[in-house]
Scaffold this motif. Structure first.
Motif, PDB file in Angstrom:
ATOM      1  N   ASP A  19       3.022   8.805  -4.475  1.00 56.03           N
ATOM      2  CA  ASP A  19       3.835   7.589  -4.527  1.00 56.03           C
ATOM      3  C   ASP A  19       2.996   6.321  -4.672  1.00 56.03           C
ATOM      4  N   LEU A  20       1.718   6.454  -5.039  1.00 53.14           N
ATOM      5  CA  LEU A  20       0.846   5.286  -5.146  1.00 53.14           C
ATOM      6  C   LEU A  20       1.275   4.425  -6.335  1.00 53.14           C
ATOM      7  N   VAL A  21       1.440   3.132  -6.071  1.00 49.31           N
ATOM      8  CA  VAL A  21       1.822   2.203  -7.136  1.00 49.31           C
ATOM      9  C   VAL A  21       0.814   1.065  -7.197  1.00 49.31           C
ATOM     10  N   GLY A  22       0.801   0.384  -8.336  1.00 48.23           N
ATOM     11  CA  GLY A  22      -0.188  -0.666  -8.542  1.00 48.23           C
ATOM     12  C   GLY A  22       0.433  -2.003  -8.871  1.00 48.23           C
ATOM     13  N   VAL A  23      -0.121  -2.646  -9.907  1.00 45.14           N
ATOM     14  CA  VAL A  23       0.310  -3.997 -10.270  1.00 45.14           C
ATOM     15  C   VAL A  23       1.679  -3.954 -10.937  1.00 45.14           C
ATOM     16  N   GLY A  24       2.291  -5.136 -11.062  1.00 42.65           N
ATOM     17  CA  GLY A  24       3.575  -5.251 -11.731  1.00 42.65           C
ATOM     18  C   GLY A  24       4.715  -5.522 -10.771  1.00 42.65           C
ATOM     19  N   ASP A  25       5.815  -6.018 -11.315  1.00 43.34           N
ATOM     20  CA  ASP A  25       7.012  -6.276 -10.530  1.00 43.34           C
ATOM     21  C   ASP A  25       8.226  -5.833 -11.362  1.00 43.34           C
ATOM     22  N   PRO A  26       8.759  -4.631 -11.079  1.00 43.39           N
ATOM     23  CA  PRO A  26       8.400  -3.743  -9.965  1.00 43.39           C
ATOM     24  C   PRO A  26       7.025  -3.105 -10.164  1.00 43.39           C
ATOM     25  N   ALA A  27       6.439  -2.668  -9.041  1.00 41.60           N
ATOM     26  CA  ALA A  27       5.111  -2.066  -9.085  1.00 41.60           C
ATOM     27  C   ALA A  27       5.129  -0.794  -9.921  1.00 41.60           C
ATOM     28  N   LEU A  28       4.096  -0.638 -10.758  1.00 41.32           N
ATOM     29  CA  LEU A  28       4.047   0.474 -11.701  1.00 41.32           C
ATOM     30  C   LEU A  28       3.308   1.675 -11.118  1.00 41.32           C
ATOM     31  N   ASP A  44       0.435   1.699 -16.387  1.00 37.18           N
ATOM     32  CA  ASP A  44       0.802   0.837 -17.501  1.00 37.18           C
ATOM     33  C   ASP A  44       0.467  -0.598 -17.125  1.00 37.18           C
ATOM     34  N   ALA A  45       0.185  -1.427 -18.119  1.00 32.27           N
ATOM     35  CA  ALA A  45      -0.159  -2.829 -17.857  1.00 32.27           C
ATOM     36  C   ALA A  45       1.091  -3.692 -18.015  1.00 32.27           C
ATOM     37  N   PRO A  46       1.456  -4.442 -16.975  1.00 30.45           N
ATOM     38  CA  PRO A  46       2.625  -5.318 -17.098  1.00 30.45           C
ATOM     39  C   PRO A  46       2.347  -6.468 -18.055  1.00 30.45           C
ATOM     40  N   GLU A  47       3.396  -6.979 -18.667  1.00 30.94           N
ATOM     41  CA  GLU A  47       3.237  -8.120 -19.566  1.00 30.94           C
ATOM     42  C   GLU A  47       2.990  -9.389 -18.756  1.00 30.94           C
ATOM     43  N   GLY A  48       2.216 -10.294 -19.344  1.00 29.74           N
ATOM     44  CA  GLY A  48       1.988 -11.596 -18.722  1.00 29.74           C
ATOM     45  C   GLY A  48       1.286 -11.518 -17.381  1.00 29.74           C
ATOM     46  N   LEU A  49       0.371 -10.562 -17.232  1.00 26.23           N
ATOM     47  CA  LEU A  49      -0.315 -10.383 -15.946  1.00 26.23           C
ATOM     48  C   LEU A  49      -1.152 -11.613 -15.608  1.00 26.23           C
ATOM     49  N   ARG A  50      -0.988 -12.108 -14.390  1.00 21.76           N
ATOM     50  CA  ARG A  50      -1.766 -13.216 -13.874  1.00 21.76           C
ATOM     51  C   ARG A  50      -2.214 -12.872 -12.449  1.00 21.76           C
TER      52      ARG A  50
END
Length: 256
Positions: A19-28, A44-50
Motif C-alpha cells: 500500500d506504499l504511495v508517493g507523490v501526487g494528489d491523490p497519492a500515486l 507515475d509522475a503527477p502533472e505540474g509537480l512542485r
C-alpha cells in the motif's frame, strides 16, 4: 505518462509494502522497475509537480520505507524520466556504477550539520580575543562614545573579526566531526550558515557521531549547531563522470 523516480536499489531488495504511495494528489502507488541486478523505485509522475510540503514528505517517506530494509541510492525530489523504458535503460547502462555505489553506501546514513553563531556570544568572543577591538571600544567609551568616524571604524573592525571567526569556526566544525565520519560533502555557501556540511556515517556508529556533535557544542558555546538525520545518503550518490551531482542520465528534475 512520465515516471517519477525515488531511488535506485538492488533487484534483490525486499519487497515494499503493497500500500506504499508517493507523490501526487491523490497519492500515486509506488512500484518497482527491475533491470539486471538493479531496481528503481518509481511511481507515475503527477502533472505540474512542485515542491509542496505534502509531496516533499511523500518523497522522503518512500525513501525511508525502502531504506529501512537495505541500501537505496536516493534521487532528489523532482526526478522525472520520460517513461519506464528510459529508467530501465539507465539502469542497464549504468549497472556497474550503481552497484559500486550501493556497495559503498551499504549500512550508511547521512547527517547534515548546519552551524550559525550565537550573536551575543560571538561578539563577546571577538572582544575577548581581539586586543585591537577592545582598545578601540575602550577609547570610544572614554571619549563619550567617540566620533562618527571612530564608531564607524569600530563597527568595521567588529564585522571583519566576526567574518574571520566564521571562517575559523566553519573549519573547526569540519575538523571536529570528520574523524567520526566515513566521508564528508560540503554544501553550497549560504548567507544563513557559516557551515553546511553533510557527513556519511555508519548507521551503527550514529551515536558516536552525535556524541562528537555534543562535544563540539560544549567546546564552542558560541556556535549554534543544527543536526538533521539520519537521512538517506543524498549527498553521496555520485552520478559518475560527466553527470551533475544529484541526477541520473535521462532523468530530469522539476523546478525546485
Amino acid at each position: 505518462m512520465s515516471t517519477y523516480v525515488y531511488g535506485i536499489t538492488a533487484a534483490s531488495h525486499p519487497a515494499l509494502p503493497e500500500d506504499l504511495v508517493g507523490v501526487g494528489d491523490p497519492a500515486l502507488p509506488v512500484r518497482v522497475l527491475k533491470e539486471g541486478e538493479l531496481a528503481a523505485i518509481v511511481s507515475d509522475a503527477p502533472e505540474g509537480l512542485r515542491p509542496k510540503r505534502r509531496d516533499l514528505l511523500a518523497h522522503q517517506n518512500v525513501l525511508s520505507e525502502a531504506g529501512a530494509d537495505g541500501c537505496i541510492l536516493p534521487m532528489r525530489f523532482g526526478s522525472v524520466a520520460p517513461d519506464d523504458g528510459t529508467v530501465t535503460g539507465v539502469l542497464g547502462e549504468r549497472q556497474e556504477h550503481y552497484k559500486e555505489r550501493l556497495r559503498t553506501l551499504e549500512g550508511k546514513v547521512e547527517y547534515n550539520v548546519k552551524a550559525t553563531h550565537d550573536e551575543e556570544a560571538v561578539l563577546h568572543r571577538v572582544m575577548s580575543d581581539n586586543p585591537e577591538v577592545r582598545a578601540m571600544t575602550e577609547a570610544n567609551r572614554q571619549a563619550g562614545g567617540g566620533s562618527y568616524e571612530d564608531r564607524l571604524r569600530l563597527g568595521e573592525m567588529v564585522v571583519a573579526a566576526v567574518k574571520a571567526r566564521e571562517a575559523e569556526d566553519a573549519g573547526e566544525v569540519q575538523r571536529a566531526l570528520e574523524p567520526v565520519a566515513d566521508a564528508i560533502s560540503v554544501g553550497p555557501e549560504s548567507s544563513g550558515w557559516l557551515a553546511n556540511v553533510s557527513f556519511l556515517v555508519e548507521r551503527d556508529s550514529a551515536a558516536s557521531f552525535l556524541d562528537a556533535v555534543d562535544e563540539l557544542r560544549k567546546a564552542h558555546p558560541h556556535l549554534d549547531l543544527r543536526v538533521n538525520g539520519p537521512l538517506p545518503p543524498y549527498s553521496f550518490v555520485d552520478p559518475g563522470p560527466g553527470e551533475p551531482a544529484g541526477t541520473t542520465v535521462g532523468i530530469d528534475h522539476a523546478e525546485e
